[in-house]
Write an enzyme that holds these catalytic residues in place. Sequence first.
Site, PDB file in Angstrom:
ATOM      1  N   ASP A  85      36.010  86.522  30.144  1.00 42.46           N
ATOM      2  CA  ASP A  85      35.936  87.444  31.280  1.00 42.46           C
ATOM      3  C   ASP A  85      36.654  86.839  32.487  1.00 42.46           C
ATOM      4  O   ASP A  85      37.858  86.570  32.424  1.00 42.46           O
ATOM      5  CB  ASP A  85      34.457  87.752  31.525  1.00 42.46           C
ATOM      6  CG  ASP A  85      34.184  88.905  32.455  1.00 42.46           C
ATOM      7  OD1 ASP A  85      34.315  88.699  33.682  1.00 42.46           O
ATOM      8  OD2 ASP A  85      33.837  89.998  31.993  1.00 42.46           O
ATOM      9  N   ASP A 133      32.936  95.329  22.259  1.00 43.22           N
ATOM     10  CA  ASP A 133      32.928  95.083  23.697  1.00 43.22           C
ATOM     11  C   ASP A 133      33.565  96.274  24.413  1.00 43.22           C
ATOM     12  O   ASP A 133      34.717  96.619  24.142  1.00 43.22           O
ATOM     13  CB  ASP A 133      33.711  93.802  23.994  1.00 43.22           C
ATOM     14  CG  ASP A 133      33.605  93.345  25.440  1.00 43.22           C
ATOM     15  OD1 ASP A 133      33.123  94.126  26.279  1.00 43.22           O
ATOM     16  OD2 ASP A 133      34.013  92.201  25.721  1.00 43.22           O
ATOM     17  N   GLY A 168      28.990  92.642  21.106  1.00 40.99           N
ATOM     18  CA  GLY A 168      29.538  93.138  22.348  1.00 40.99           C
ATOM     19  C   GLY A 168      30.172  92.059  23.202  1.00 40.99           C
ATOM     20  O   GLY A 168      30.841  91.148  22.695  1.00 40.99           O
ATOM     21  N   HIS A 169      29.929  92.136  24.522  1.00 39.31           N
ATOM     22  CA  HIS A 169      30.648  91.318  25.490  1.00 39.31           C
ATOM     23  C   HIS A 169      30.223  89.855  25.472  1.00 39.31           C
ATOM     24  O   HIS A 169      31.043  88.960  25.634  1.00 39.31           O
ATOM     25  CB  HIS A 169      30.424  91.915  26.883  1.00 39.31           C
ATOM     26  CG  HIS A 169      31.248  91.308  27.963  1.00 39.31           C
ATOM     27  ND1 HIS A 169      32.634  91.328  27.962  1.00 39.31           N
ATOM     28  CD2 HIS A 169      30.888  90.662  29.121  1.00 39.31           C
ATOM     29  CE1 HIS A 169      33.083  90.725  29.048  1.00 39.31           C
ATOM     30  NE2 HIS A 169      32.050  90.307  29.761  1.00 39.31           N
ATOM     31  N   PHE A 170      28.929  89.601  25.291  1.00 39.03           N
ATOM     32  CA  PHE A 170      28.419  88.224  25.309  1.00 39.03           C
ATOM     33  C   PHE A 170      28.194  87.742  23.877  1.00 39.03           C
ATOM     34  O   PHE A 170      27.061  87.534  23.432  1.00 39.03           O
ATOM     35  CB  PHE A 170      27.141  88.136  26.154  1.00 39.03           C
ATOM     36  CG  PHE A 170      27.401  88.105  27.626  1.00 39.03           C
ATOM     37  CD1 PHE A 170      27.794  86.936  28.258  1.00 39.03           C
ATOM     38  CD2 PHE A 170      27.272  89.253  28.403  1.00 39.03           C
ATOM     39  CE1 PHE A 170      28.045  86.891  29.621  1.00 39.03           C
ATOM     40  CE2 PHE A 170      27.517  89.227  29.767  1.00 39.03           C
ATOM     41  CZ  PHE A 170      27.910  88.044  30.380  1.00 39.03           C
TER      42      PHE A 170
END
Length: 288
Positions: free
Chosen positions: A105, A240, A266-268
Amino acid sequence: MTSFSTRHQTVQIDGLDVFYREAGDPSKPTVLLLHGFPSSSHMFRNLIPALADEYHLVAPDHIGFGRSAMPSVNQFTYSFDRLTEITEKLIDRLELDRFAIYIHDYGAPIGLRIASSRPERITGIISQSGNAYLEGFTPFWDILFAHAEDRAANEDGVRAYFTLTTTKWQYTHGVPADRLDRIAPEAWLLDQAGLDRRGNDAIQLQLFWDYQFNLDGYPKFQEYFRTHRPPLLVTWGRNDEIFGAAGAEAFRRDLPDGEFHLLDTGHFALETHGEEISGYIRDFLARL
């Protein structure tokens, strides 16, 4: 076993406290772990001890995040250029001559500025939703790019990203039901506590506004990939919806020899697939 324990340290850089986690023997290959929004080095709390037997790990908190200093927007220029400068000064303070970077990120524009400016220092790149291509942007960014064009008209929409509902969503969205129980709730609660600090909303609004200038660096980053061919490992959540899987695939254009793992999360991704990711990293770093 002492070297396997994570050490929690703070140094002053430009008169500001910079907190970082460190583990492993500094004489061994180093990995610099760069976190994203709205997290901190806490996101690497499990990865660090998983690798510390063979590697030296350093994970700083960016200014305005975690346990590092949080000066107001009137006291500090919150830009990705400035966050990069602080990180570079920490690298010099710790005498990290050569290292791999793990970018997630917000950590991507910071790490890739460092890599493209000093390519001789970089032994490899590990990207977990660390974007470097326009293809990576999803509808999540629509309000943020609108805010970049007109701050006043879109500030309320951006502020929705500072709520507990959205913070928890960042951790849980796209995660299969059978992996949800692997996410430690204190992870999003700690992030939210950081966001809720007095004055932090202004900091995050400024960084969201400044993000537009990271895109100006993408051609330089991509030229660095083509020219210097850094070894690349991608461990990205295919579900994500902040930085989409298309952003992971886009790396193939410039680094076709990279190693790509799109994980069912997903994102994490470290929260749900930490064991898999640490295994991929061990194999990857062993080949460098």
